[in-house]
Design a protein around this motif. Structure first.
Motif, PDB file in Angstrom:
ATOM      1  N   ALA A   1       0.843  -1.194   0.000  1.00 60.49           N
ATOM      2  CA  ALA A   1       0.000   0.000   0.000  1.00 60.49           C
ATOM      3  C   ALA A   1       0.879   1.245   0.000  1.00 60.49           C
ATOM      4  O   ALA A   1       1.923   1.273   0.644  1.00 60.49           O
ATOM      5  CB  ALA A   1      -0.915   0.005   1.220  1.00 60.49           C
ATOM      6  N   SER A   2       0.432   2.271  -0.717  1.00 62.79           N
ATOM      7  CA  SER A   2       1.235   3.494  -0.857  1.00 62.79           C
ATOM      8  C   SER A   2       1.301   4.292   0.435  1.00 62.79           C
ATOM      9  O   SER A   2       2.203   5.107   0.621  1.00 62.79           O
ATOM     10  CB  SER A   2       0.666   4.356  -1.984  1.00 62.79           C
ATOM     11  N   ARG A   3       0.328   4.054   1.322  1.00 66.67           N
ATOM     12  CA  ARG A   3       0.338   4.725   2.621  1.00 66.67           C
ATOM     13  C   ARG A   3      -0.514   3.910   3.587  1.00 66.67           C
ATOM     14  O   ARG A   3      -1.192   2.951   3.170  1.00 66.67           O
ATOM     15  CB  ARG A   3      -0.201   6.150   2.500  1.00 66.67           C
ATOM     16  N   THR A   4      -0.486   4.289   4.831  1.00 65.95           N
ATOM     17  CA  THR A   4      -1.308   3.604   5.827  1.00 65.95           C
ATOM     18  C   THR A   4      -2.782   3.739   5.466  1.00 65.95           C
ATOM     19  O   THR A   4      -3.239   4.820   5.104  1.00 65.95           O
ATOM     20  CB  THR A   4      -1.063   4.195   7.219  1.00 65.95           C
ATOM     21  N   ILE A   5      -3.486   2.626   5.548  1.00 62.77           N
ATOM     22  CA  ILE A   5      -4.917   2.602   5.241  1.00 62.77           C
ATOM     23  C   ILE A   5      -5.695   2.673   6.543  1.00 62.77           C
ATOM     24  O   ILE A   5      -5.584   1.780   7.384  1.00 62.77           O
ATOM     25  CB  ILE A   5      -5.287   1.329   4.464  1.00 62.77           C
ATOM     26  N   PHE A   6      -6.483   3.715   6.692  1.00 68.36           N
ATOM     27  CA  PHE A   6      -7.246   3.901   7.923  1.00 68.36           C
ATOM     28  C   PHE A   6      -8.572   3.151   7.854  1.00 68.36           C
ATOM     29  O   PHE A   6      -9.136   2.951   6.790  1.00 68.36           O
ATOM     30  CB  PHE A   6      -7.465   5.385   8.172  1.00 68.36           C
ATOM     31  N   SER A   7      -9.048   2.765   9.009  1.00 70.92           N
ATOM     32  CA  SER A   7     -10.338   2.072   9.126  1.00 70.92           C
ATOM     33  C   SER A   7     -10.379   0.808   8.277  1.00 70.92           C
ATOM     34  O   SER A   7     -11.421   0.476   7.706  1.00 70.92           O
ATOM     35  CB  SER A   7     -11.484   3.003   8.727  1.00 70.92           C
ATOM     36  N   ILE A   8      -9.267   0.105   8.206  1.00 71.16           N
ATOM     37  CA  ILE A   8      -9.232  -1.107   7.397  1.00 71.16           C
ATOM     38  C   ILE A   8      -9.855  -2.261   8.177  1.00 71.16           C
ATOM     39  O   ILE A   8      -9.623  -2.413   9.369  1.00 71.16           O
ATOM     40  CB  ILE A   8      -7.801  -1.429   6.951  1.00 71.16           C
ATOM     41  N   ASN A   9     -10.651  -3.036   7.505  1.00 72.97           N
ATOM     42  CA  ASN A   9     -11.283  -4.197   8.113  1.00 72.97           C
ATOM     43  C   ASN A   9     -10.564  -5.495   7.752  1.00 72.97           C
ATOM     44  O   ASN A   9     -10.470  -6.409   8.568  1.00 72.97           O
ATOM     45  CB  ASN A   9     -12.738  -4.300   7.679  1.00 72.97           C
ATOM     46  N   ALA A  10     -10.097  -5.566   6.509  1.00 70.92           N
ATOM     47  CA  ALA A  10      -9.458  -6.799   6.068  1.00 70.92           C
ATOM     48  C   ALA A  10      -8.599  -6.533   4.839  1.00 70.92           C
ATOM     49  O   ALA A  10      -8.839  -5.591   4.087  1.00 70.92           O
ATOM     50  CB  ALA A  10     -10.504  -7.859   5.727  1.00 70.92           C
ATOM     51  N   MET A  11      -7.602  -7.386   4.679  1.00 74.62           N
ATOM     52  CA  MET A  11      -6.755  -7.394   3.479  1.00 74.62           C
ATOM     53  C   MET A  11      -6.933  -8.750   2.827  1.00 74.62           C
ATOM     54  O   MET A  11      -6.986  -9.771   3.527  1.00 74.62           O
ATOM     55  CB  MET A  11      -5.292  -7.166   3.866  1.00 74.62           C
TER      56      MET A  11
ATOM     57  N   ALA B   1      -8.430 -15.434  -0.422  1.00 71.52           N
ATOM     58  CA  ALA B   1      -7.998 -15.438   0.978  1.00 71.52           C
ATOM     59  C   ALA B   1      -8.189 -14.051   1.567  1.00 71.52           C
ATOM     60  O   ALA B   1      -8.158 -13.047   0.851  1.00 71.52           O
ATOM     61  CB  ALA B   1      -6.537 -15.855   1.087  1.00 71.52           C
ATOM     62  N   ARG B   2      -8.350 -14.036   2.910  1.00 71.06           N
ATOM     63  CA  ARG B   2      -8.547 -12.775   3.615  1.00 71.06           C
ATOM     64  C   ARG B   2      -7.918 -12.875   4.992  1.00 71.06           C
ATOM     65  O   ARG B   2      -7.953 -13.921   5.622  1.00 71.06           O
ATOM     66  CB  ARG B   2     -10.034 -12.482   3.746  1.00 71.06           C
ATOM     67  N   ILE B   3      -7.348 -11.759   5.447  1.00 76.13           N
ATOM     68  CA  ILE B   3      -6.894 -11.652   6.825  1.00 76.13           C
ATOM     69  C   ILE B   3      -7.494 -10.377   7.395  1.00 76.13           C
ATOM     70  O   ILE B   3      -7.379  -9.304   6.809  1.00 76.13           O
ATOM     71  CB  ILE B   3      -5.355 -11.662   6.931  1.00 76.13           C
ATOM     72  N   THR B   4      -8.174 -10.510   8.522  1.00 77.40           N
ATOM     73  CA  THR B   4      -8.847  -9.364   9.118  1.00 77.40           C
ATOM     74  C   THR B   4      -7.904  -8.597  10.041  1.00 77.40           C
ATOM     75  O   THR B   4      -6.785  -9.039  10.323  1.00 77.40           O
ATOM     76  CB  THR B   4     -10.071  -9.824   9.917  1.00 77.40           C
ATOM     77  N   ASN B   5      -8.382  -7.476  10.556  1.00 77.53           N
ATOM     78  CA  ASN B   5      -7.501  -6.650  11.373  1.00 77.53           C
ATOM     79  C   ASN B   5      -7.222  -7.279  12.736  1.00 77.53           C
ATOM     80  O   ASN B   5      -6.320  -6.824  13.446  1.00 77.53           O
ATOM     81  CB  ASN B   5      -8.043  -5.229  11.520  1.00 77.53           C
ATOM     82  N   ASP B   6      -7.961  -8.319  13.111  1.00 76.36           N
ATOM     83  CA  ASP B   6      -7.625  -9.030  14.340  1.00 76.36           C
ATOM     84  C   ASP B   6      -6.792 -10.280  14.067  1.00 76.36           C
ATOM     85  O   ASP B   6      -6.539 -11.070  14.981  1.00 76.36           O
ATOM     86  CB  ASP B   6      -8.881  -9.398  15.129  1.00 76.36           C
TER      87      ASP B   6
ATOM     88  N   ALA C   1     -10.190  -3.779   2.293  1.00 79.77           N
ATOM     89  CA  ALA C   1     -11.579  -3.437   2.582  1.00 79.77           C
ATOM     90  C   ALA C   1     -11.629  -2.541   3.807  1.00 79.77           C
ATOM     91  O   ALA C   1     -11.179  -2.923   4.889  1.00 79.77           O
ATOM     92  CB  ALA C   1     -12.375  -4.712   2.827  1.00 79.77           C
ATOM     93  N   THR C   2     -12.167  -1.319   3.623  1.00 81.07           N
ATOM     94  CA  THR C   2     -12.307  -0.396   4.735  1.00 81.07           C
ATOM     95  C   THR C   2     -13.787  -0.153   5.010  1.00 81.07           C
ATOM     96  O   THR C   2     -14.653  -0.634   4.283  1.00 81.07           O
ATOM     97  CB  THR C   2     -11.610   0.944   4.451  1.00 81.07           C
ATOM     98  N   THR C   3     -14.061   0.625   6.030  1.00 78.65           N
ATOM     99  CA  THR C   3     -15.455   0.921   6.351  1.00 78.65           C
ATOM    100  C   THR C   3     -16.108   1.792   5.280  1.00 78.65           C
ATOM    101  O   THR C   3     -17.328   1.824   5.183  1.00 78.65           O
ATOM    102  CB  THR C   3     -15.546   1.621   7.707  1.00 78.65           C
ATOM    103  N   ARG C   4     -15.294   2.490   4.467  1.00 85.19           N
ATOM    104  CA  ARG C   4     -15.851   3.395   3.462  1.00 85.19           C
ATOM    105  C   ARG C   4     -15.816   2.828   2.051  1.00 85.19           C
ATOM    106  O   ARG C   4     -16.727   3.065   1.265  1.00 85.19           O
ATOM    107  CB  ARG C   4     -15.102   4.722   3.482  1.00 85.19           C
ATOM    108  N   LYS C   5     -14.746   2.131   1.707  1.00 91.49           N
ATOM    109  CA  LYS C   5     -14.615   1.648   0.339  1.00 91.49           C
ATOM    110  C   LYS C   5     -13.593   0.520   0.273  1.00 91.49           C
ATOM    111  O   LYS C   5     -12.868   0.277   1.227  1.00 91.49           O
ATOM    112  CB  LYS C   5     -14.185   2.776  -0.591  1.00 91.49           C
TER     113      LYS C   5
END
Length: 115
Positions: A24-34, A49-54, A98-102
Motif C-alpha cells: 500500500a502506498s500509505r497507511t490505510i485507515f479504518s481497514i477491516n481486512a486485506m 484469501a482474507r486476513i482481518t484486522n484481528d 476493505a475499509t469501512t468506506r470503500k
C-alpha cells in the motif's frame, strides 16, 4: 488516494511455489481486512484469501491447505504464499483492502502455472 501494487507473479511449473506481495502506498485507515482475489480468462473474479484486522484468516476451499495469507506488522504489505500450484490456479491475482468506506484494489499480477 491509496494505491495498491502487487508483485511476485510469473510462470511456474505445476507443484511449484510463488509468493505474491501487495504494498500500500500509505497507511490505510479504518481497514477491516486485506485479501486476495483472482480472475481466470472467461471467469468472474473470485475470492481467495482474507486476513482481518484481528488476524483471523479464511480461504476459498480451492486453495485451503496450499495458500497462506500474511501481513507485516504495519499492515501496509500483505502476502500470499502459494504452494503446490496447479494449472487451474492460472489467473490474474488482485489484492484488496476493505475499509469501512470503500474497497481498494491493485492492478493485478499474472500467475501462470504450466509445464
Amino acid at each position: 488516494q491509496v494505491q495498491l501494487v502487487e508483485s511476485g507473479g510469473g510462470l511456474v511449473q505445476p507443484g511449484g511455489s510463488l509468493r505474491l506481495s501487495c504494498a500500500a502506498s500509505r497507511t490505510i485507515f479504518s481497514i477491516n481486512a486485506m485479501g486476495w482475489y483472482r480472475q481466470a480468462p472467461g471467469k468472474m473474479r473470485e475470492f481467495i484469501a482474507r486476513i482481518t484486522n484481528d488476524g483471523s484468516t479464511n480461504y476459498a476451499d480451492s486453495v485451503k491447505g496450499r495458500f497462506t495469507i500474511s501481513r507485516d506488522s504495519a499492515e501496509r504489505t500483505w502476502y500470499l504464499q502459494m504452494n503446490s500450484l496447479k494449472p487451474e490456479d492460472t489467473a490474474v491475482y488482485y489484492c484488496n483492502a476493505a475499509t469501512t468506506r470503500k474497497d481498494y484494489w491493485g492492478q493485478g499480477t499474472q500467475v501462470t502455472v504450466s509445464s
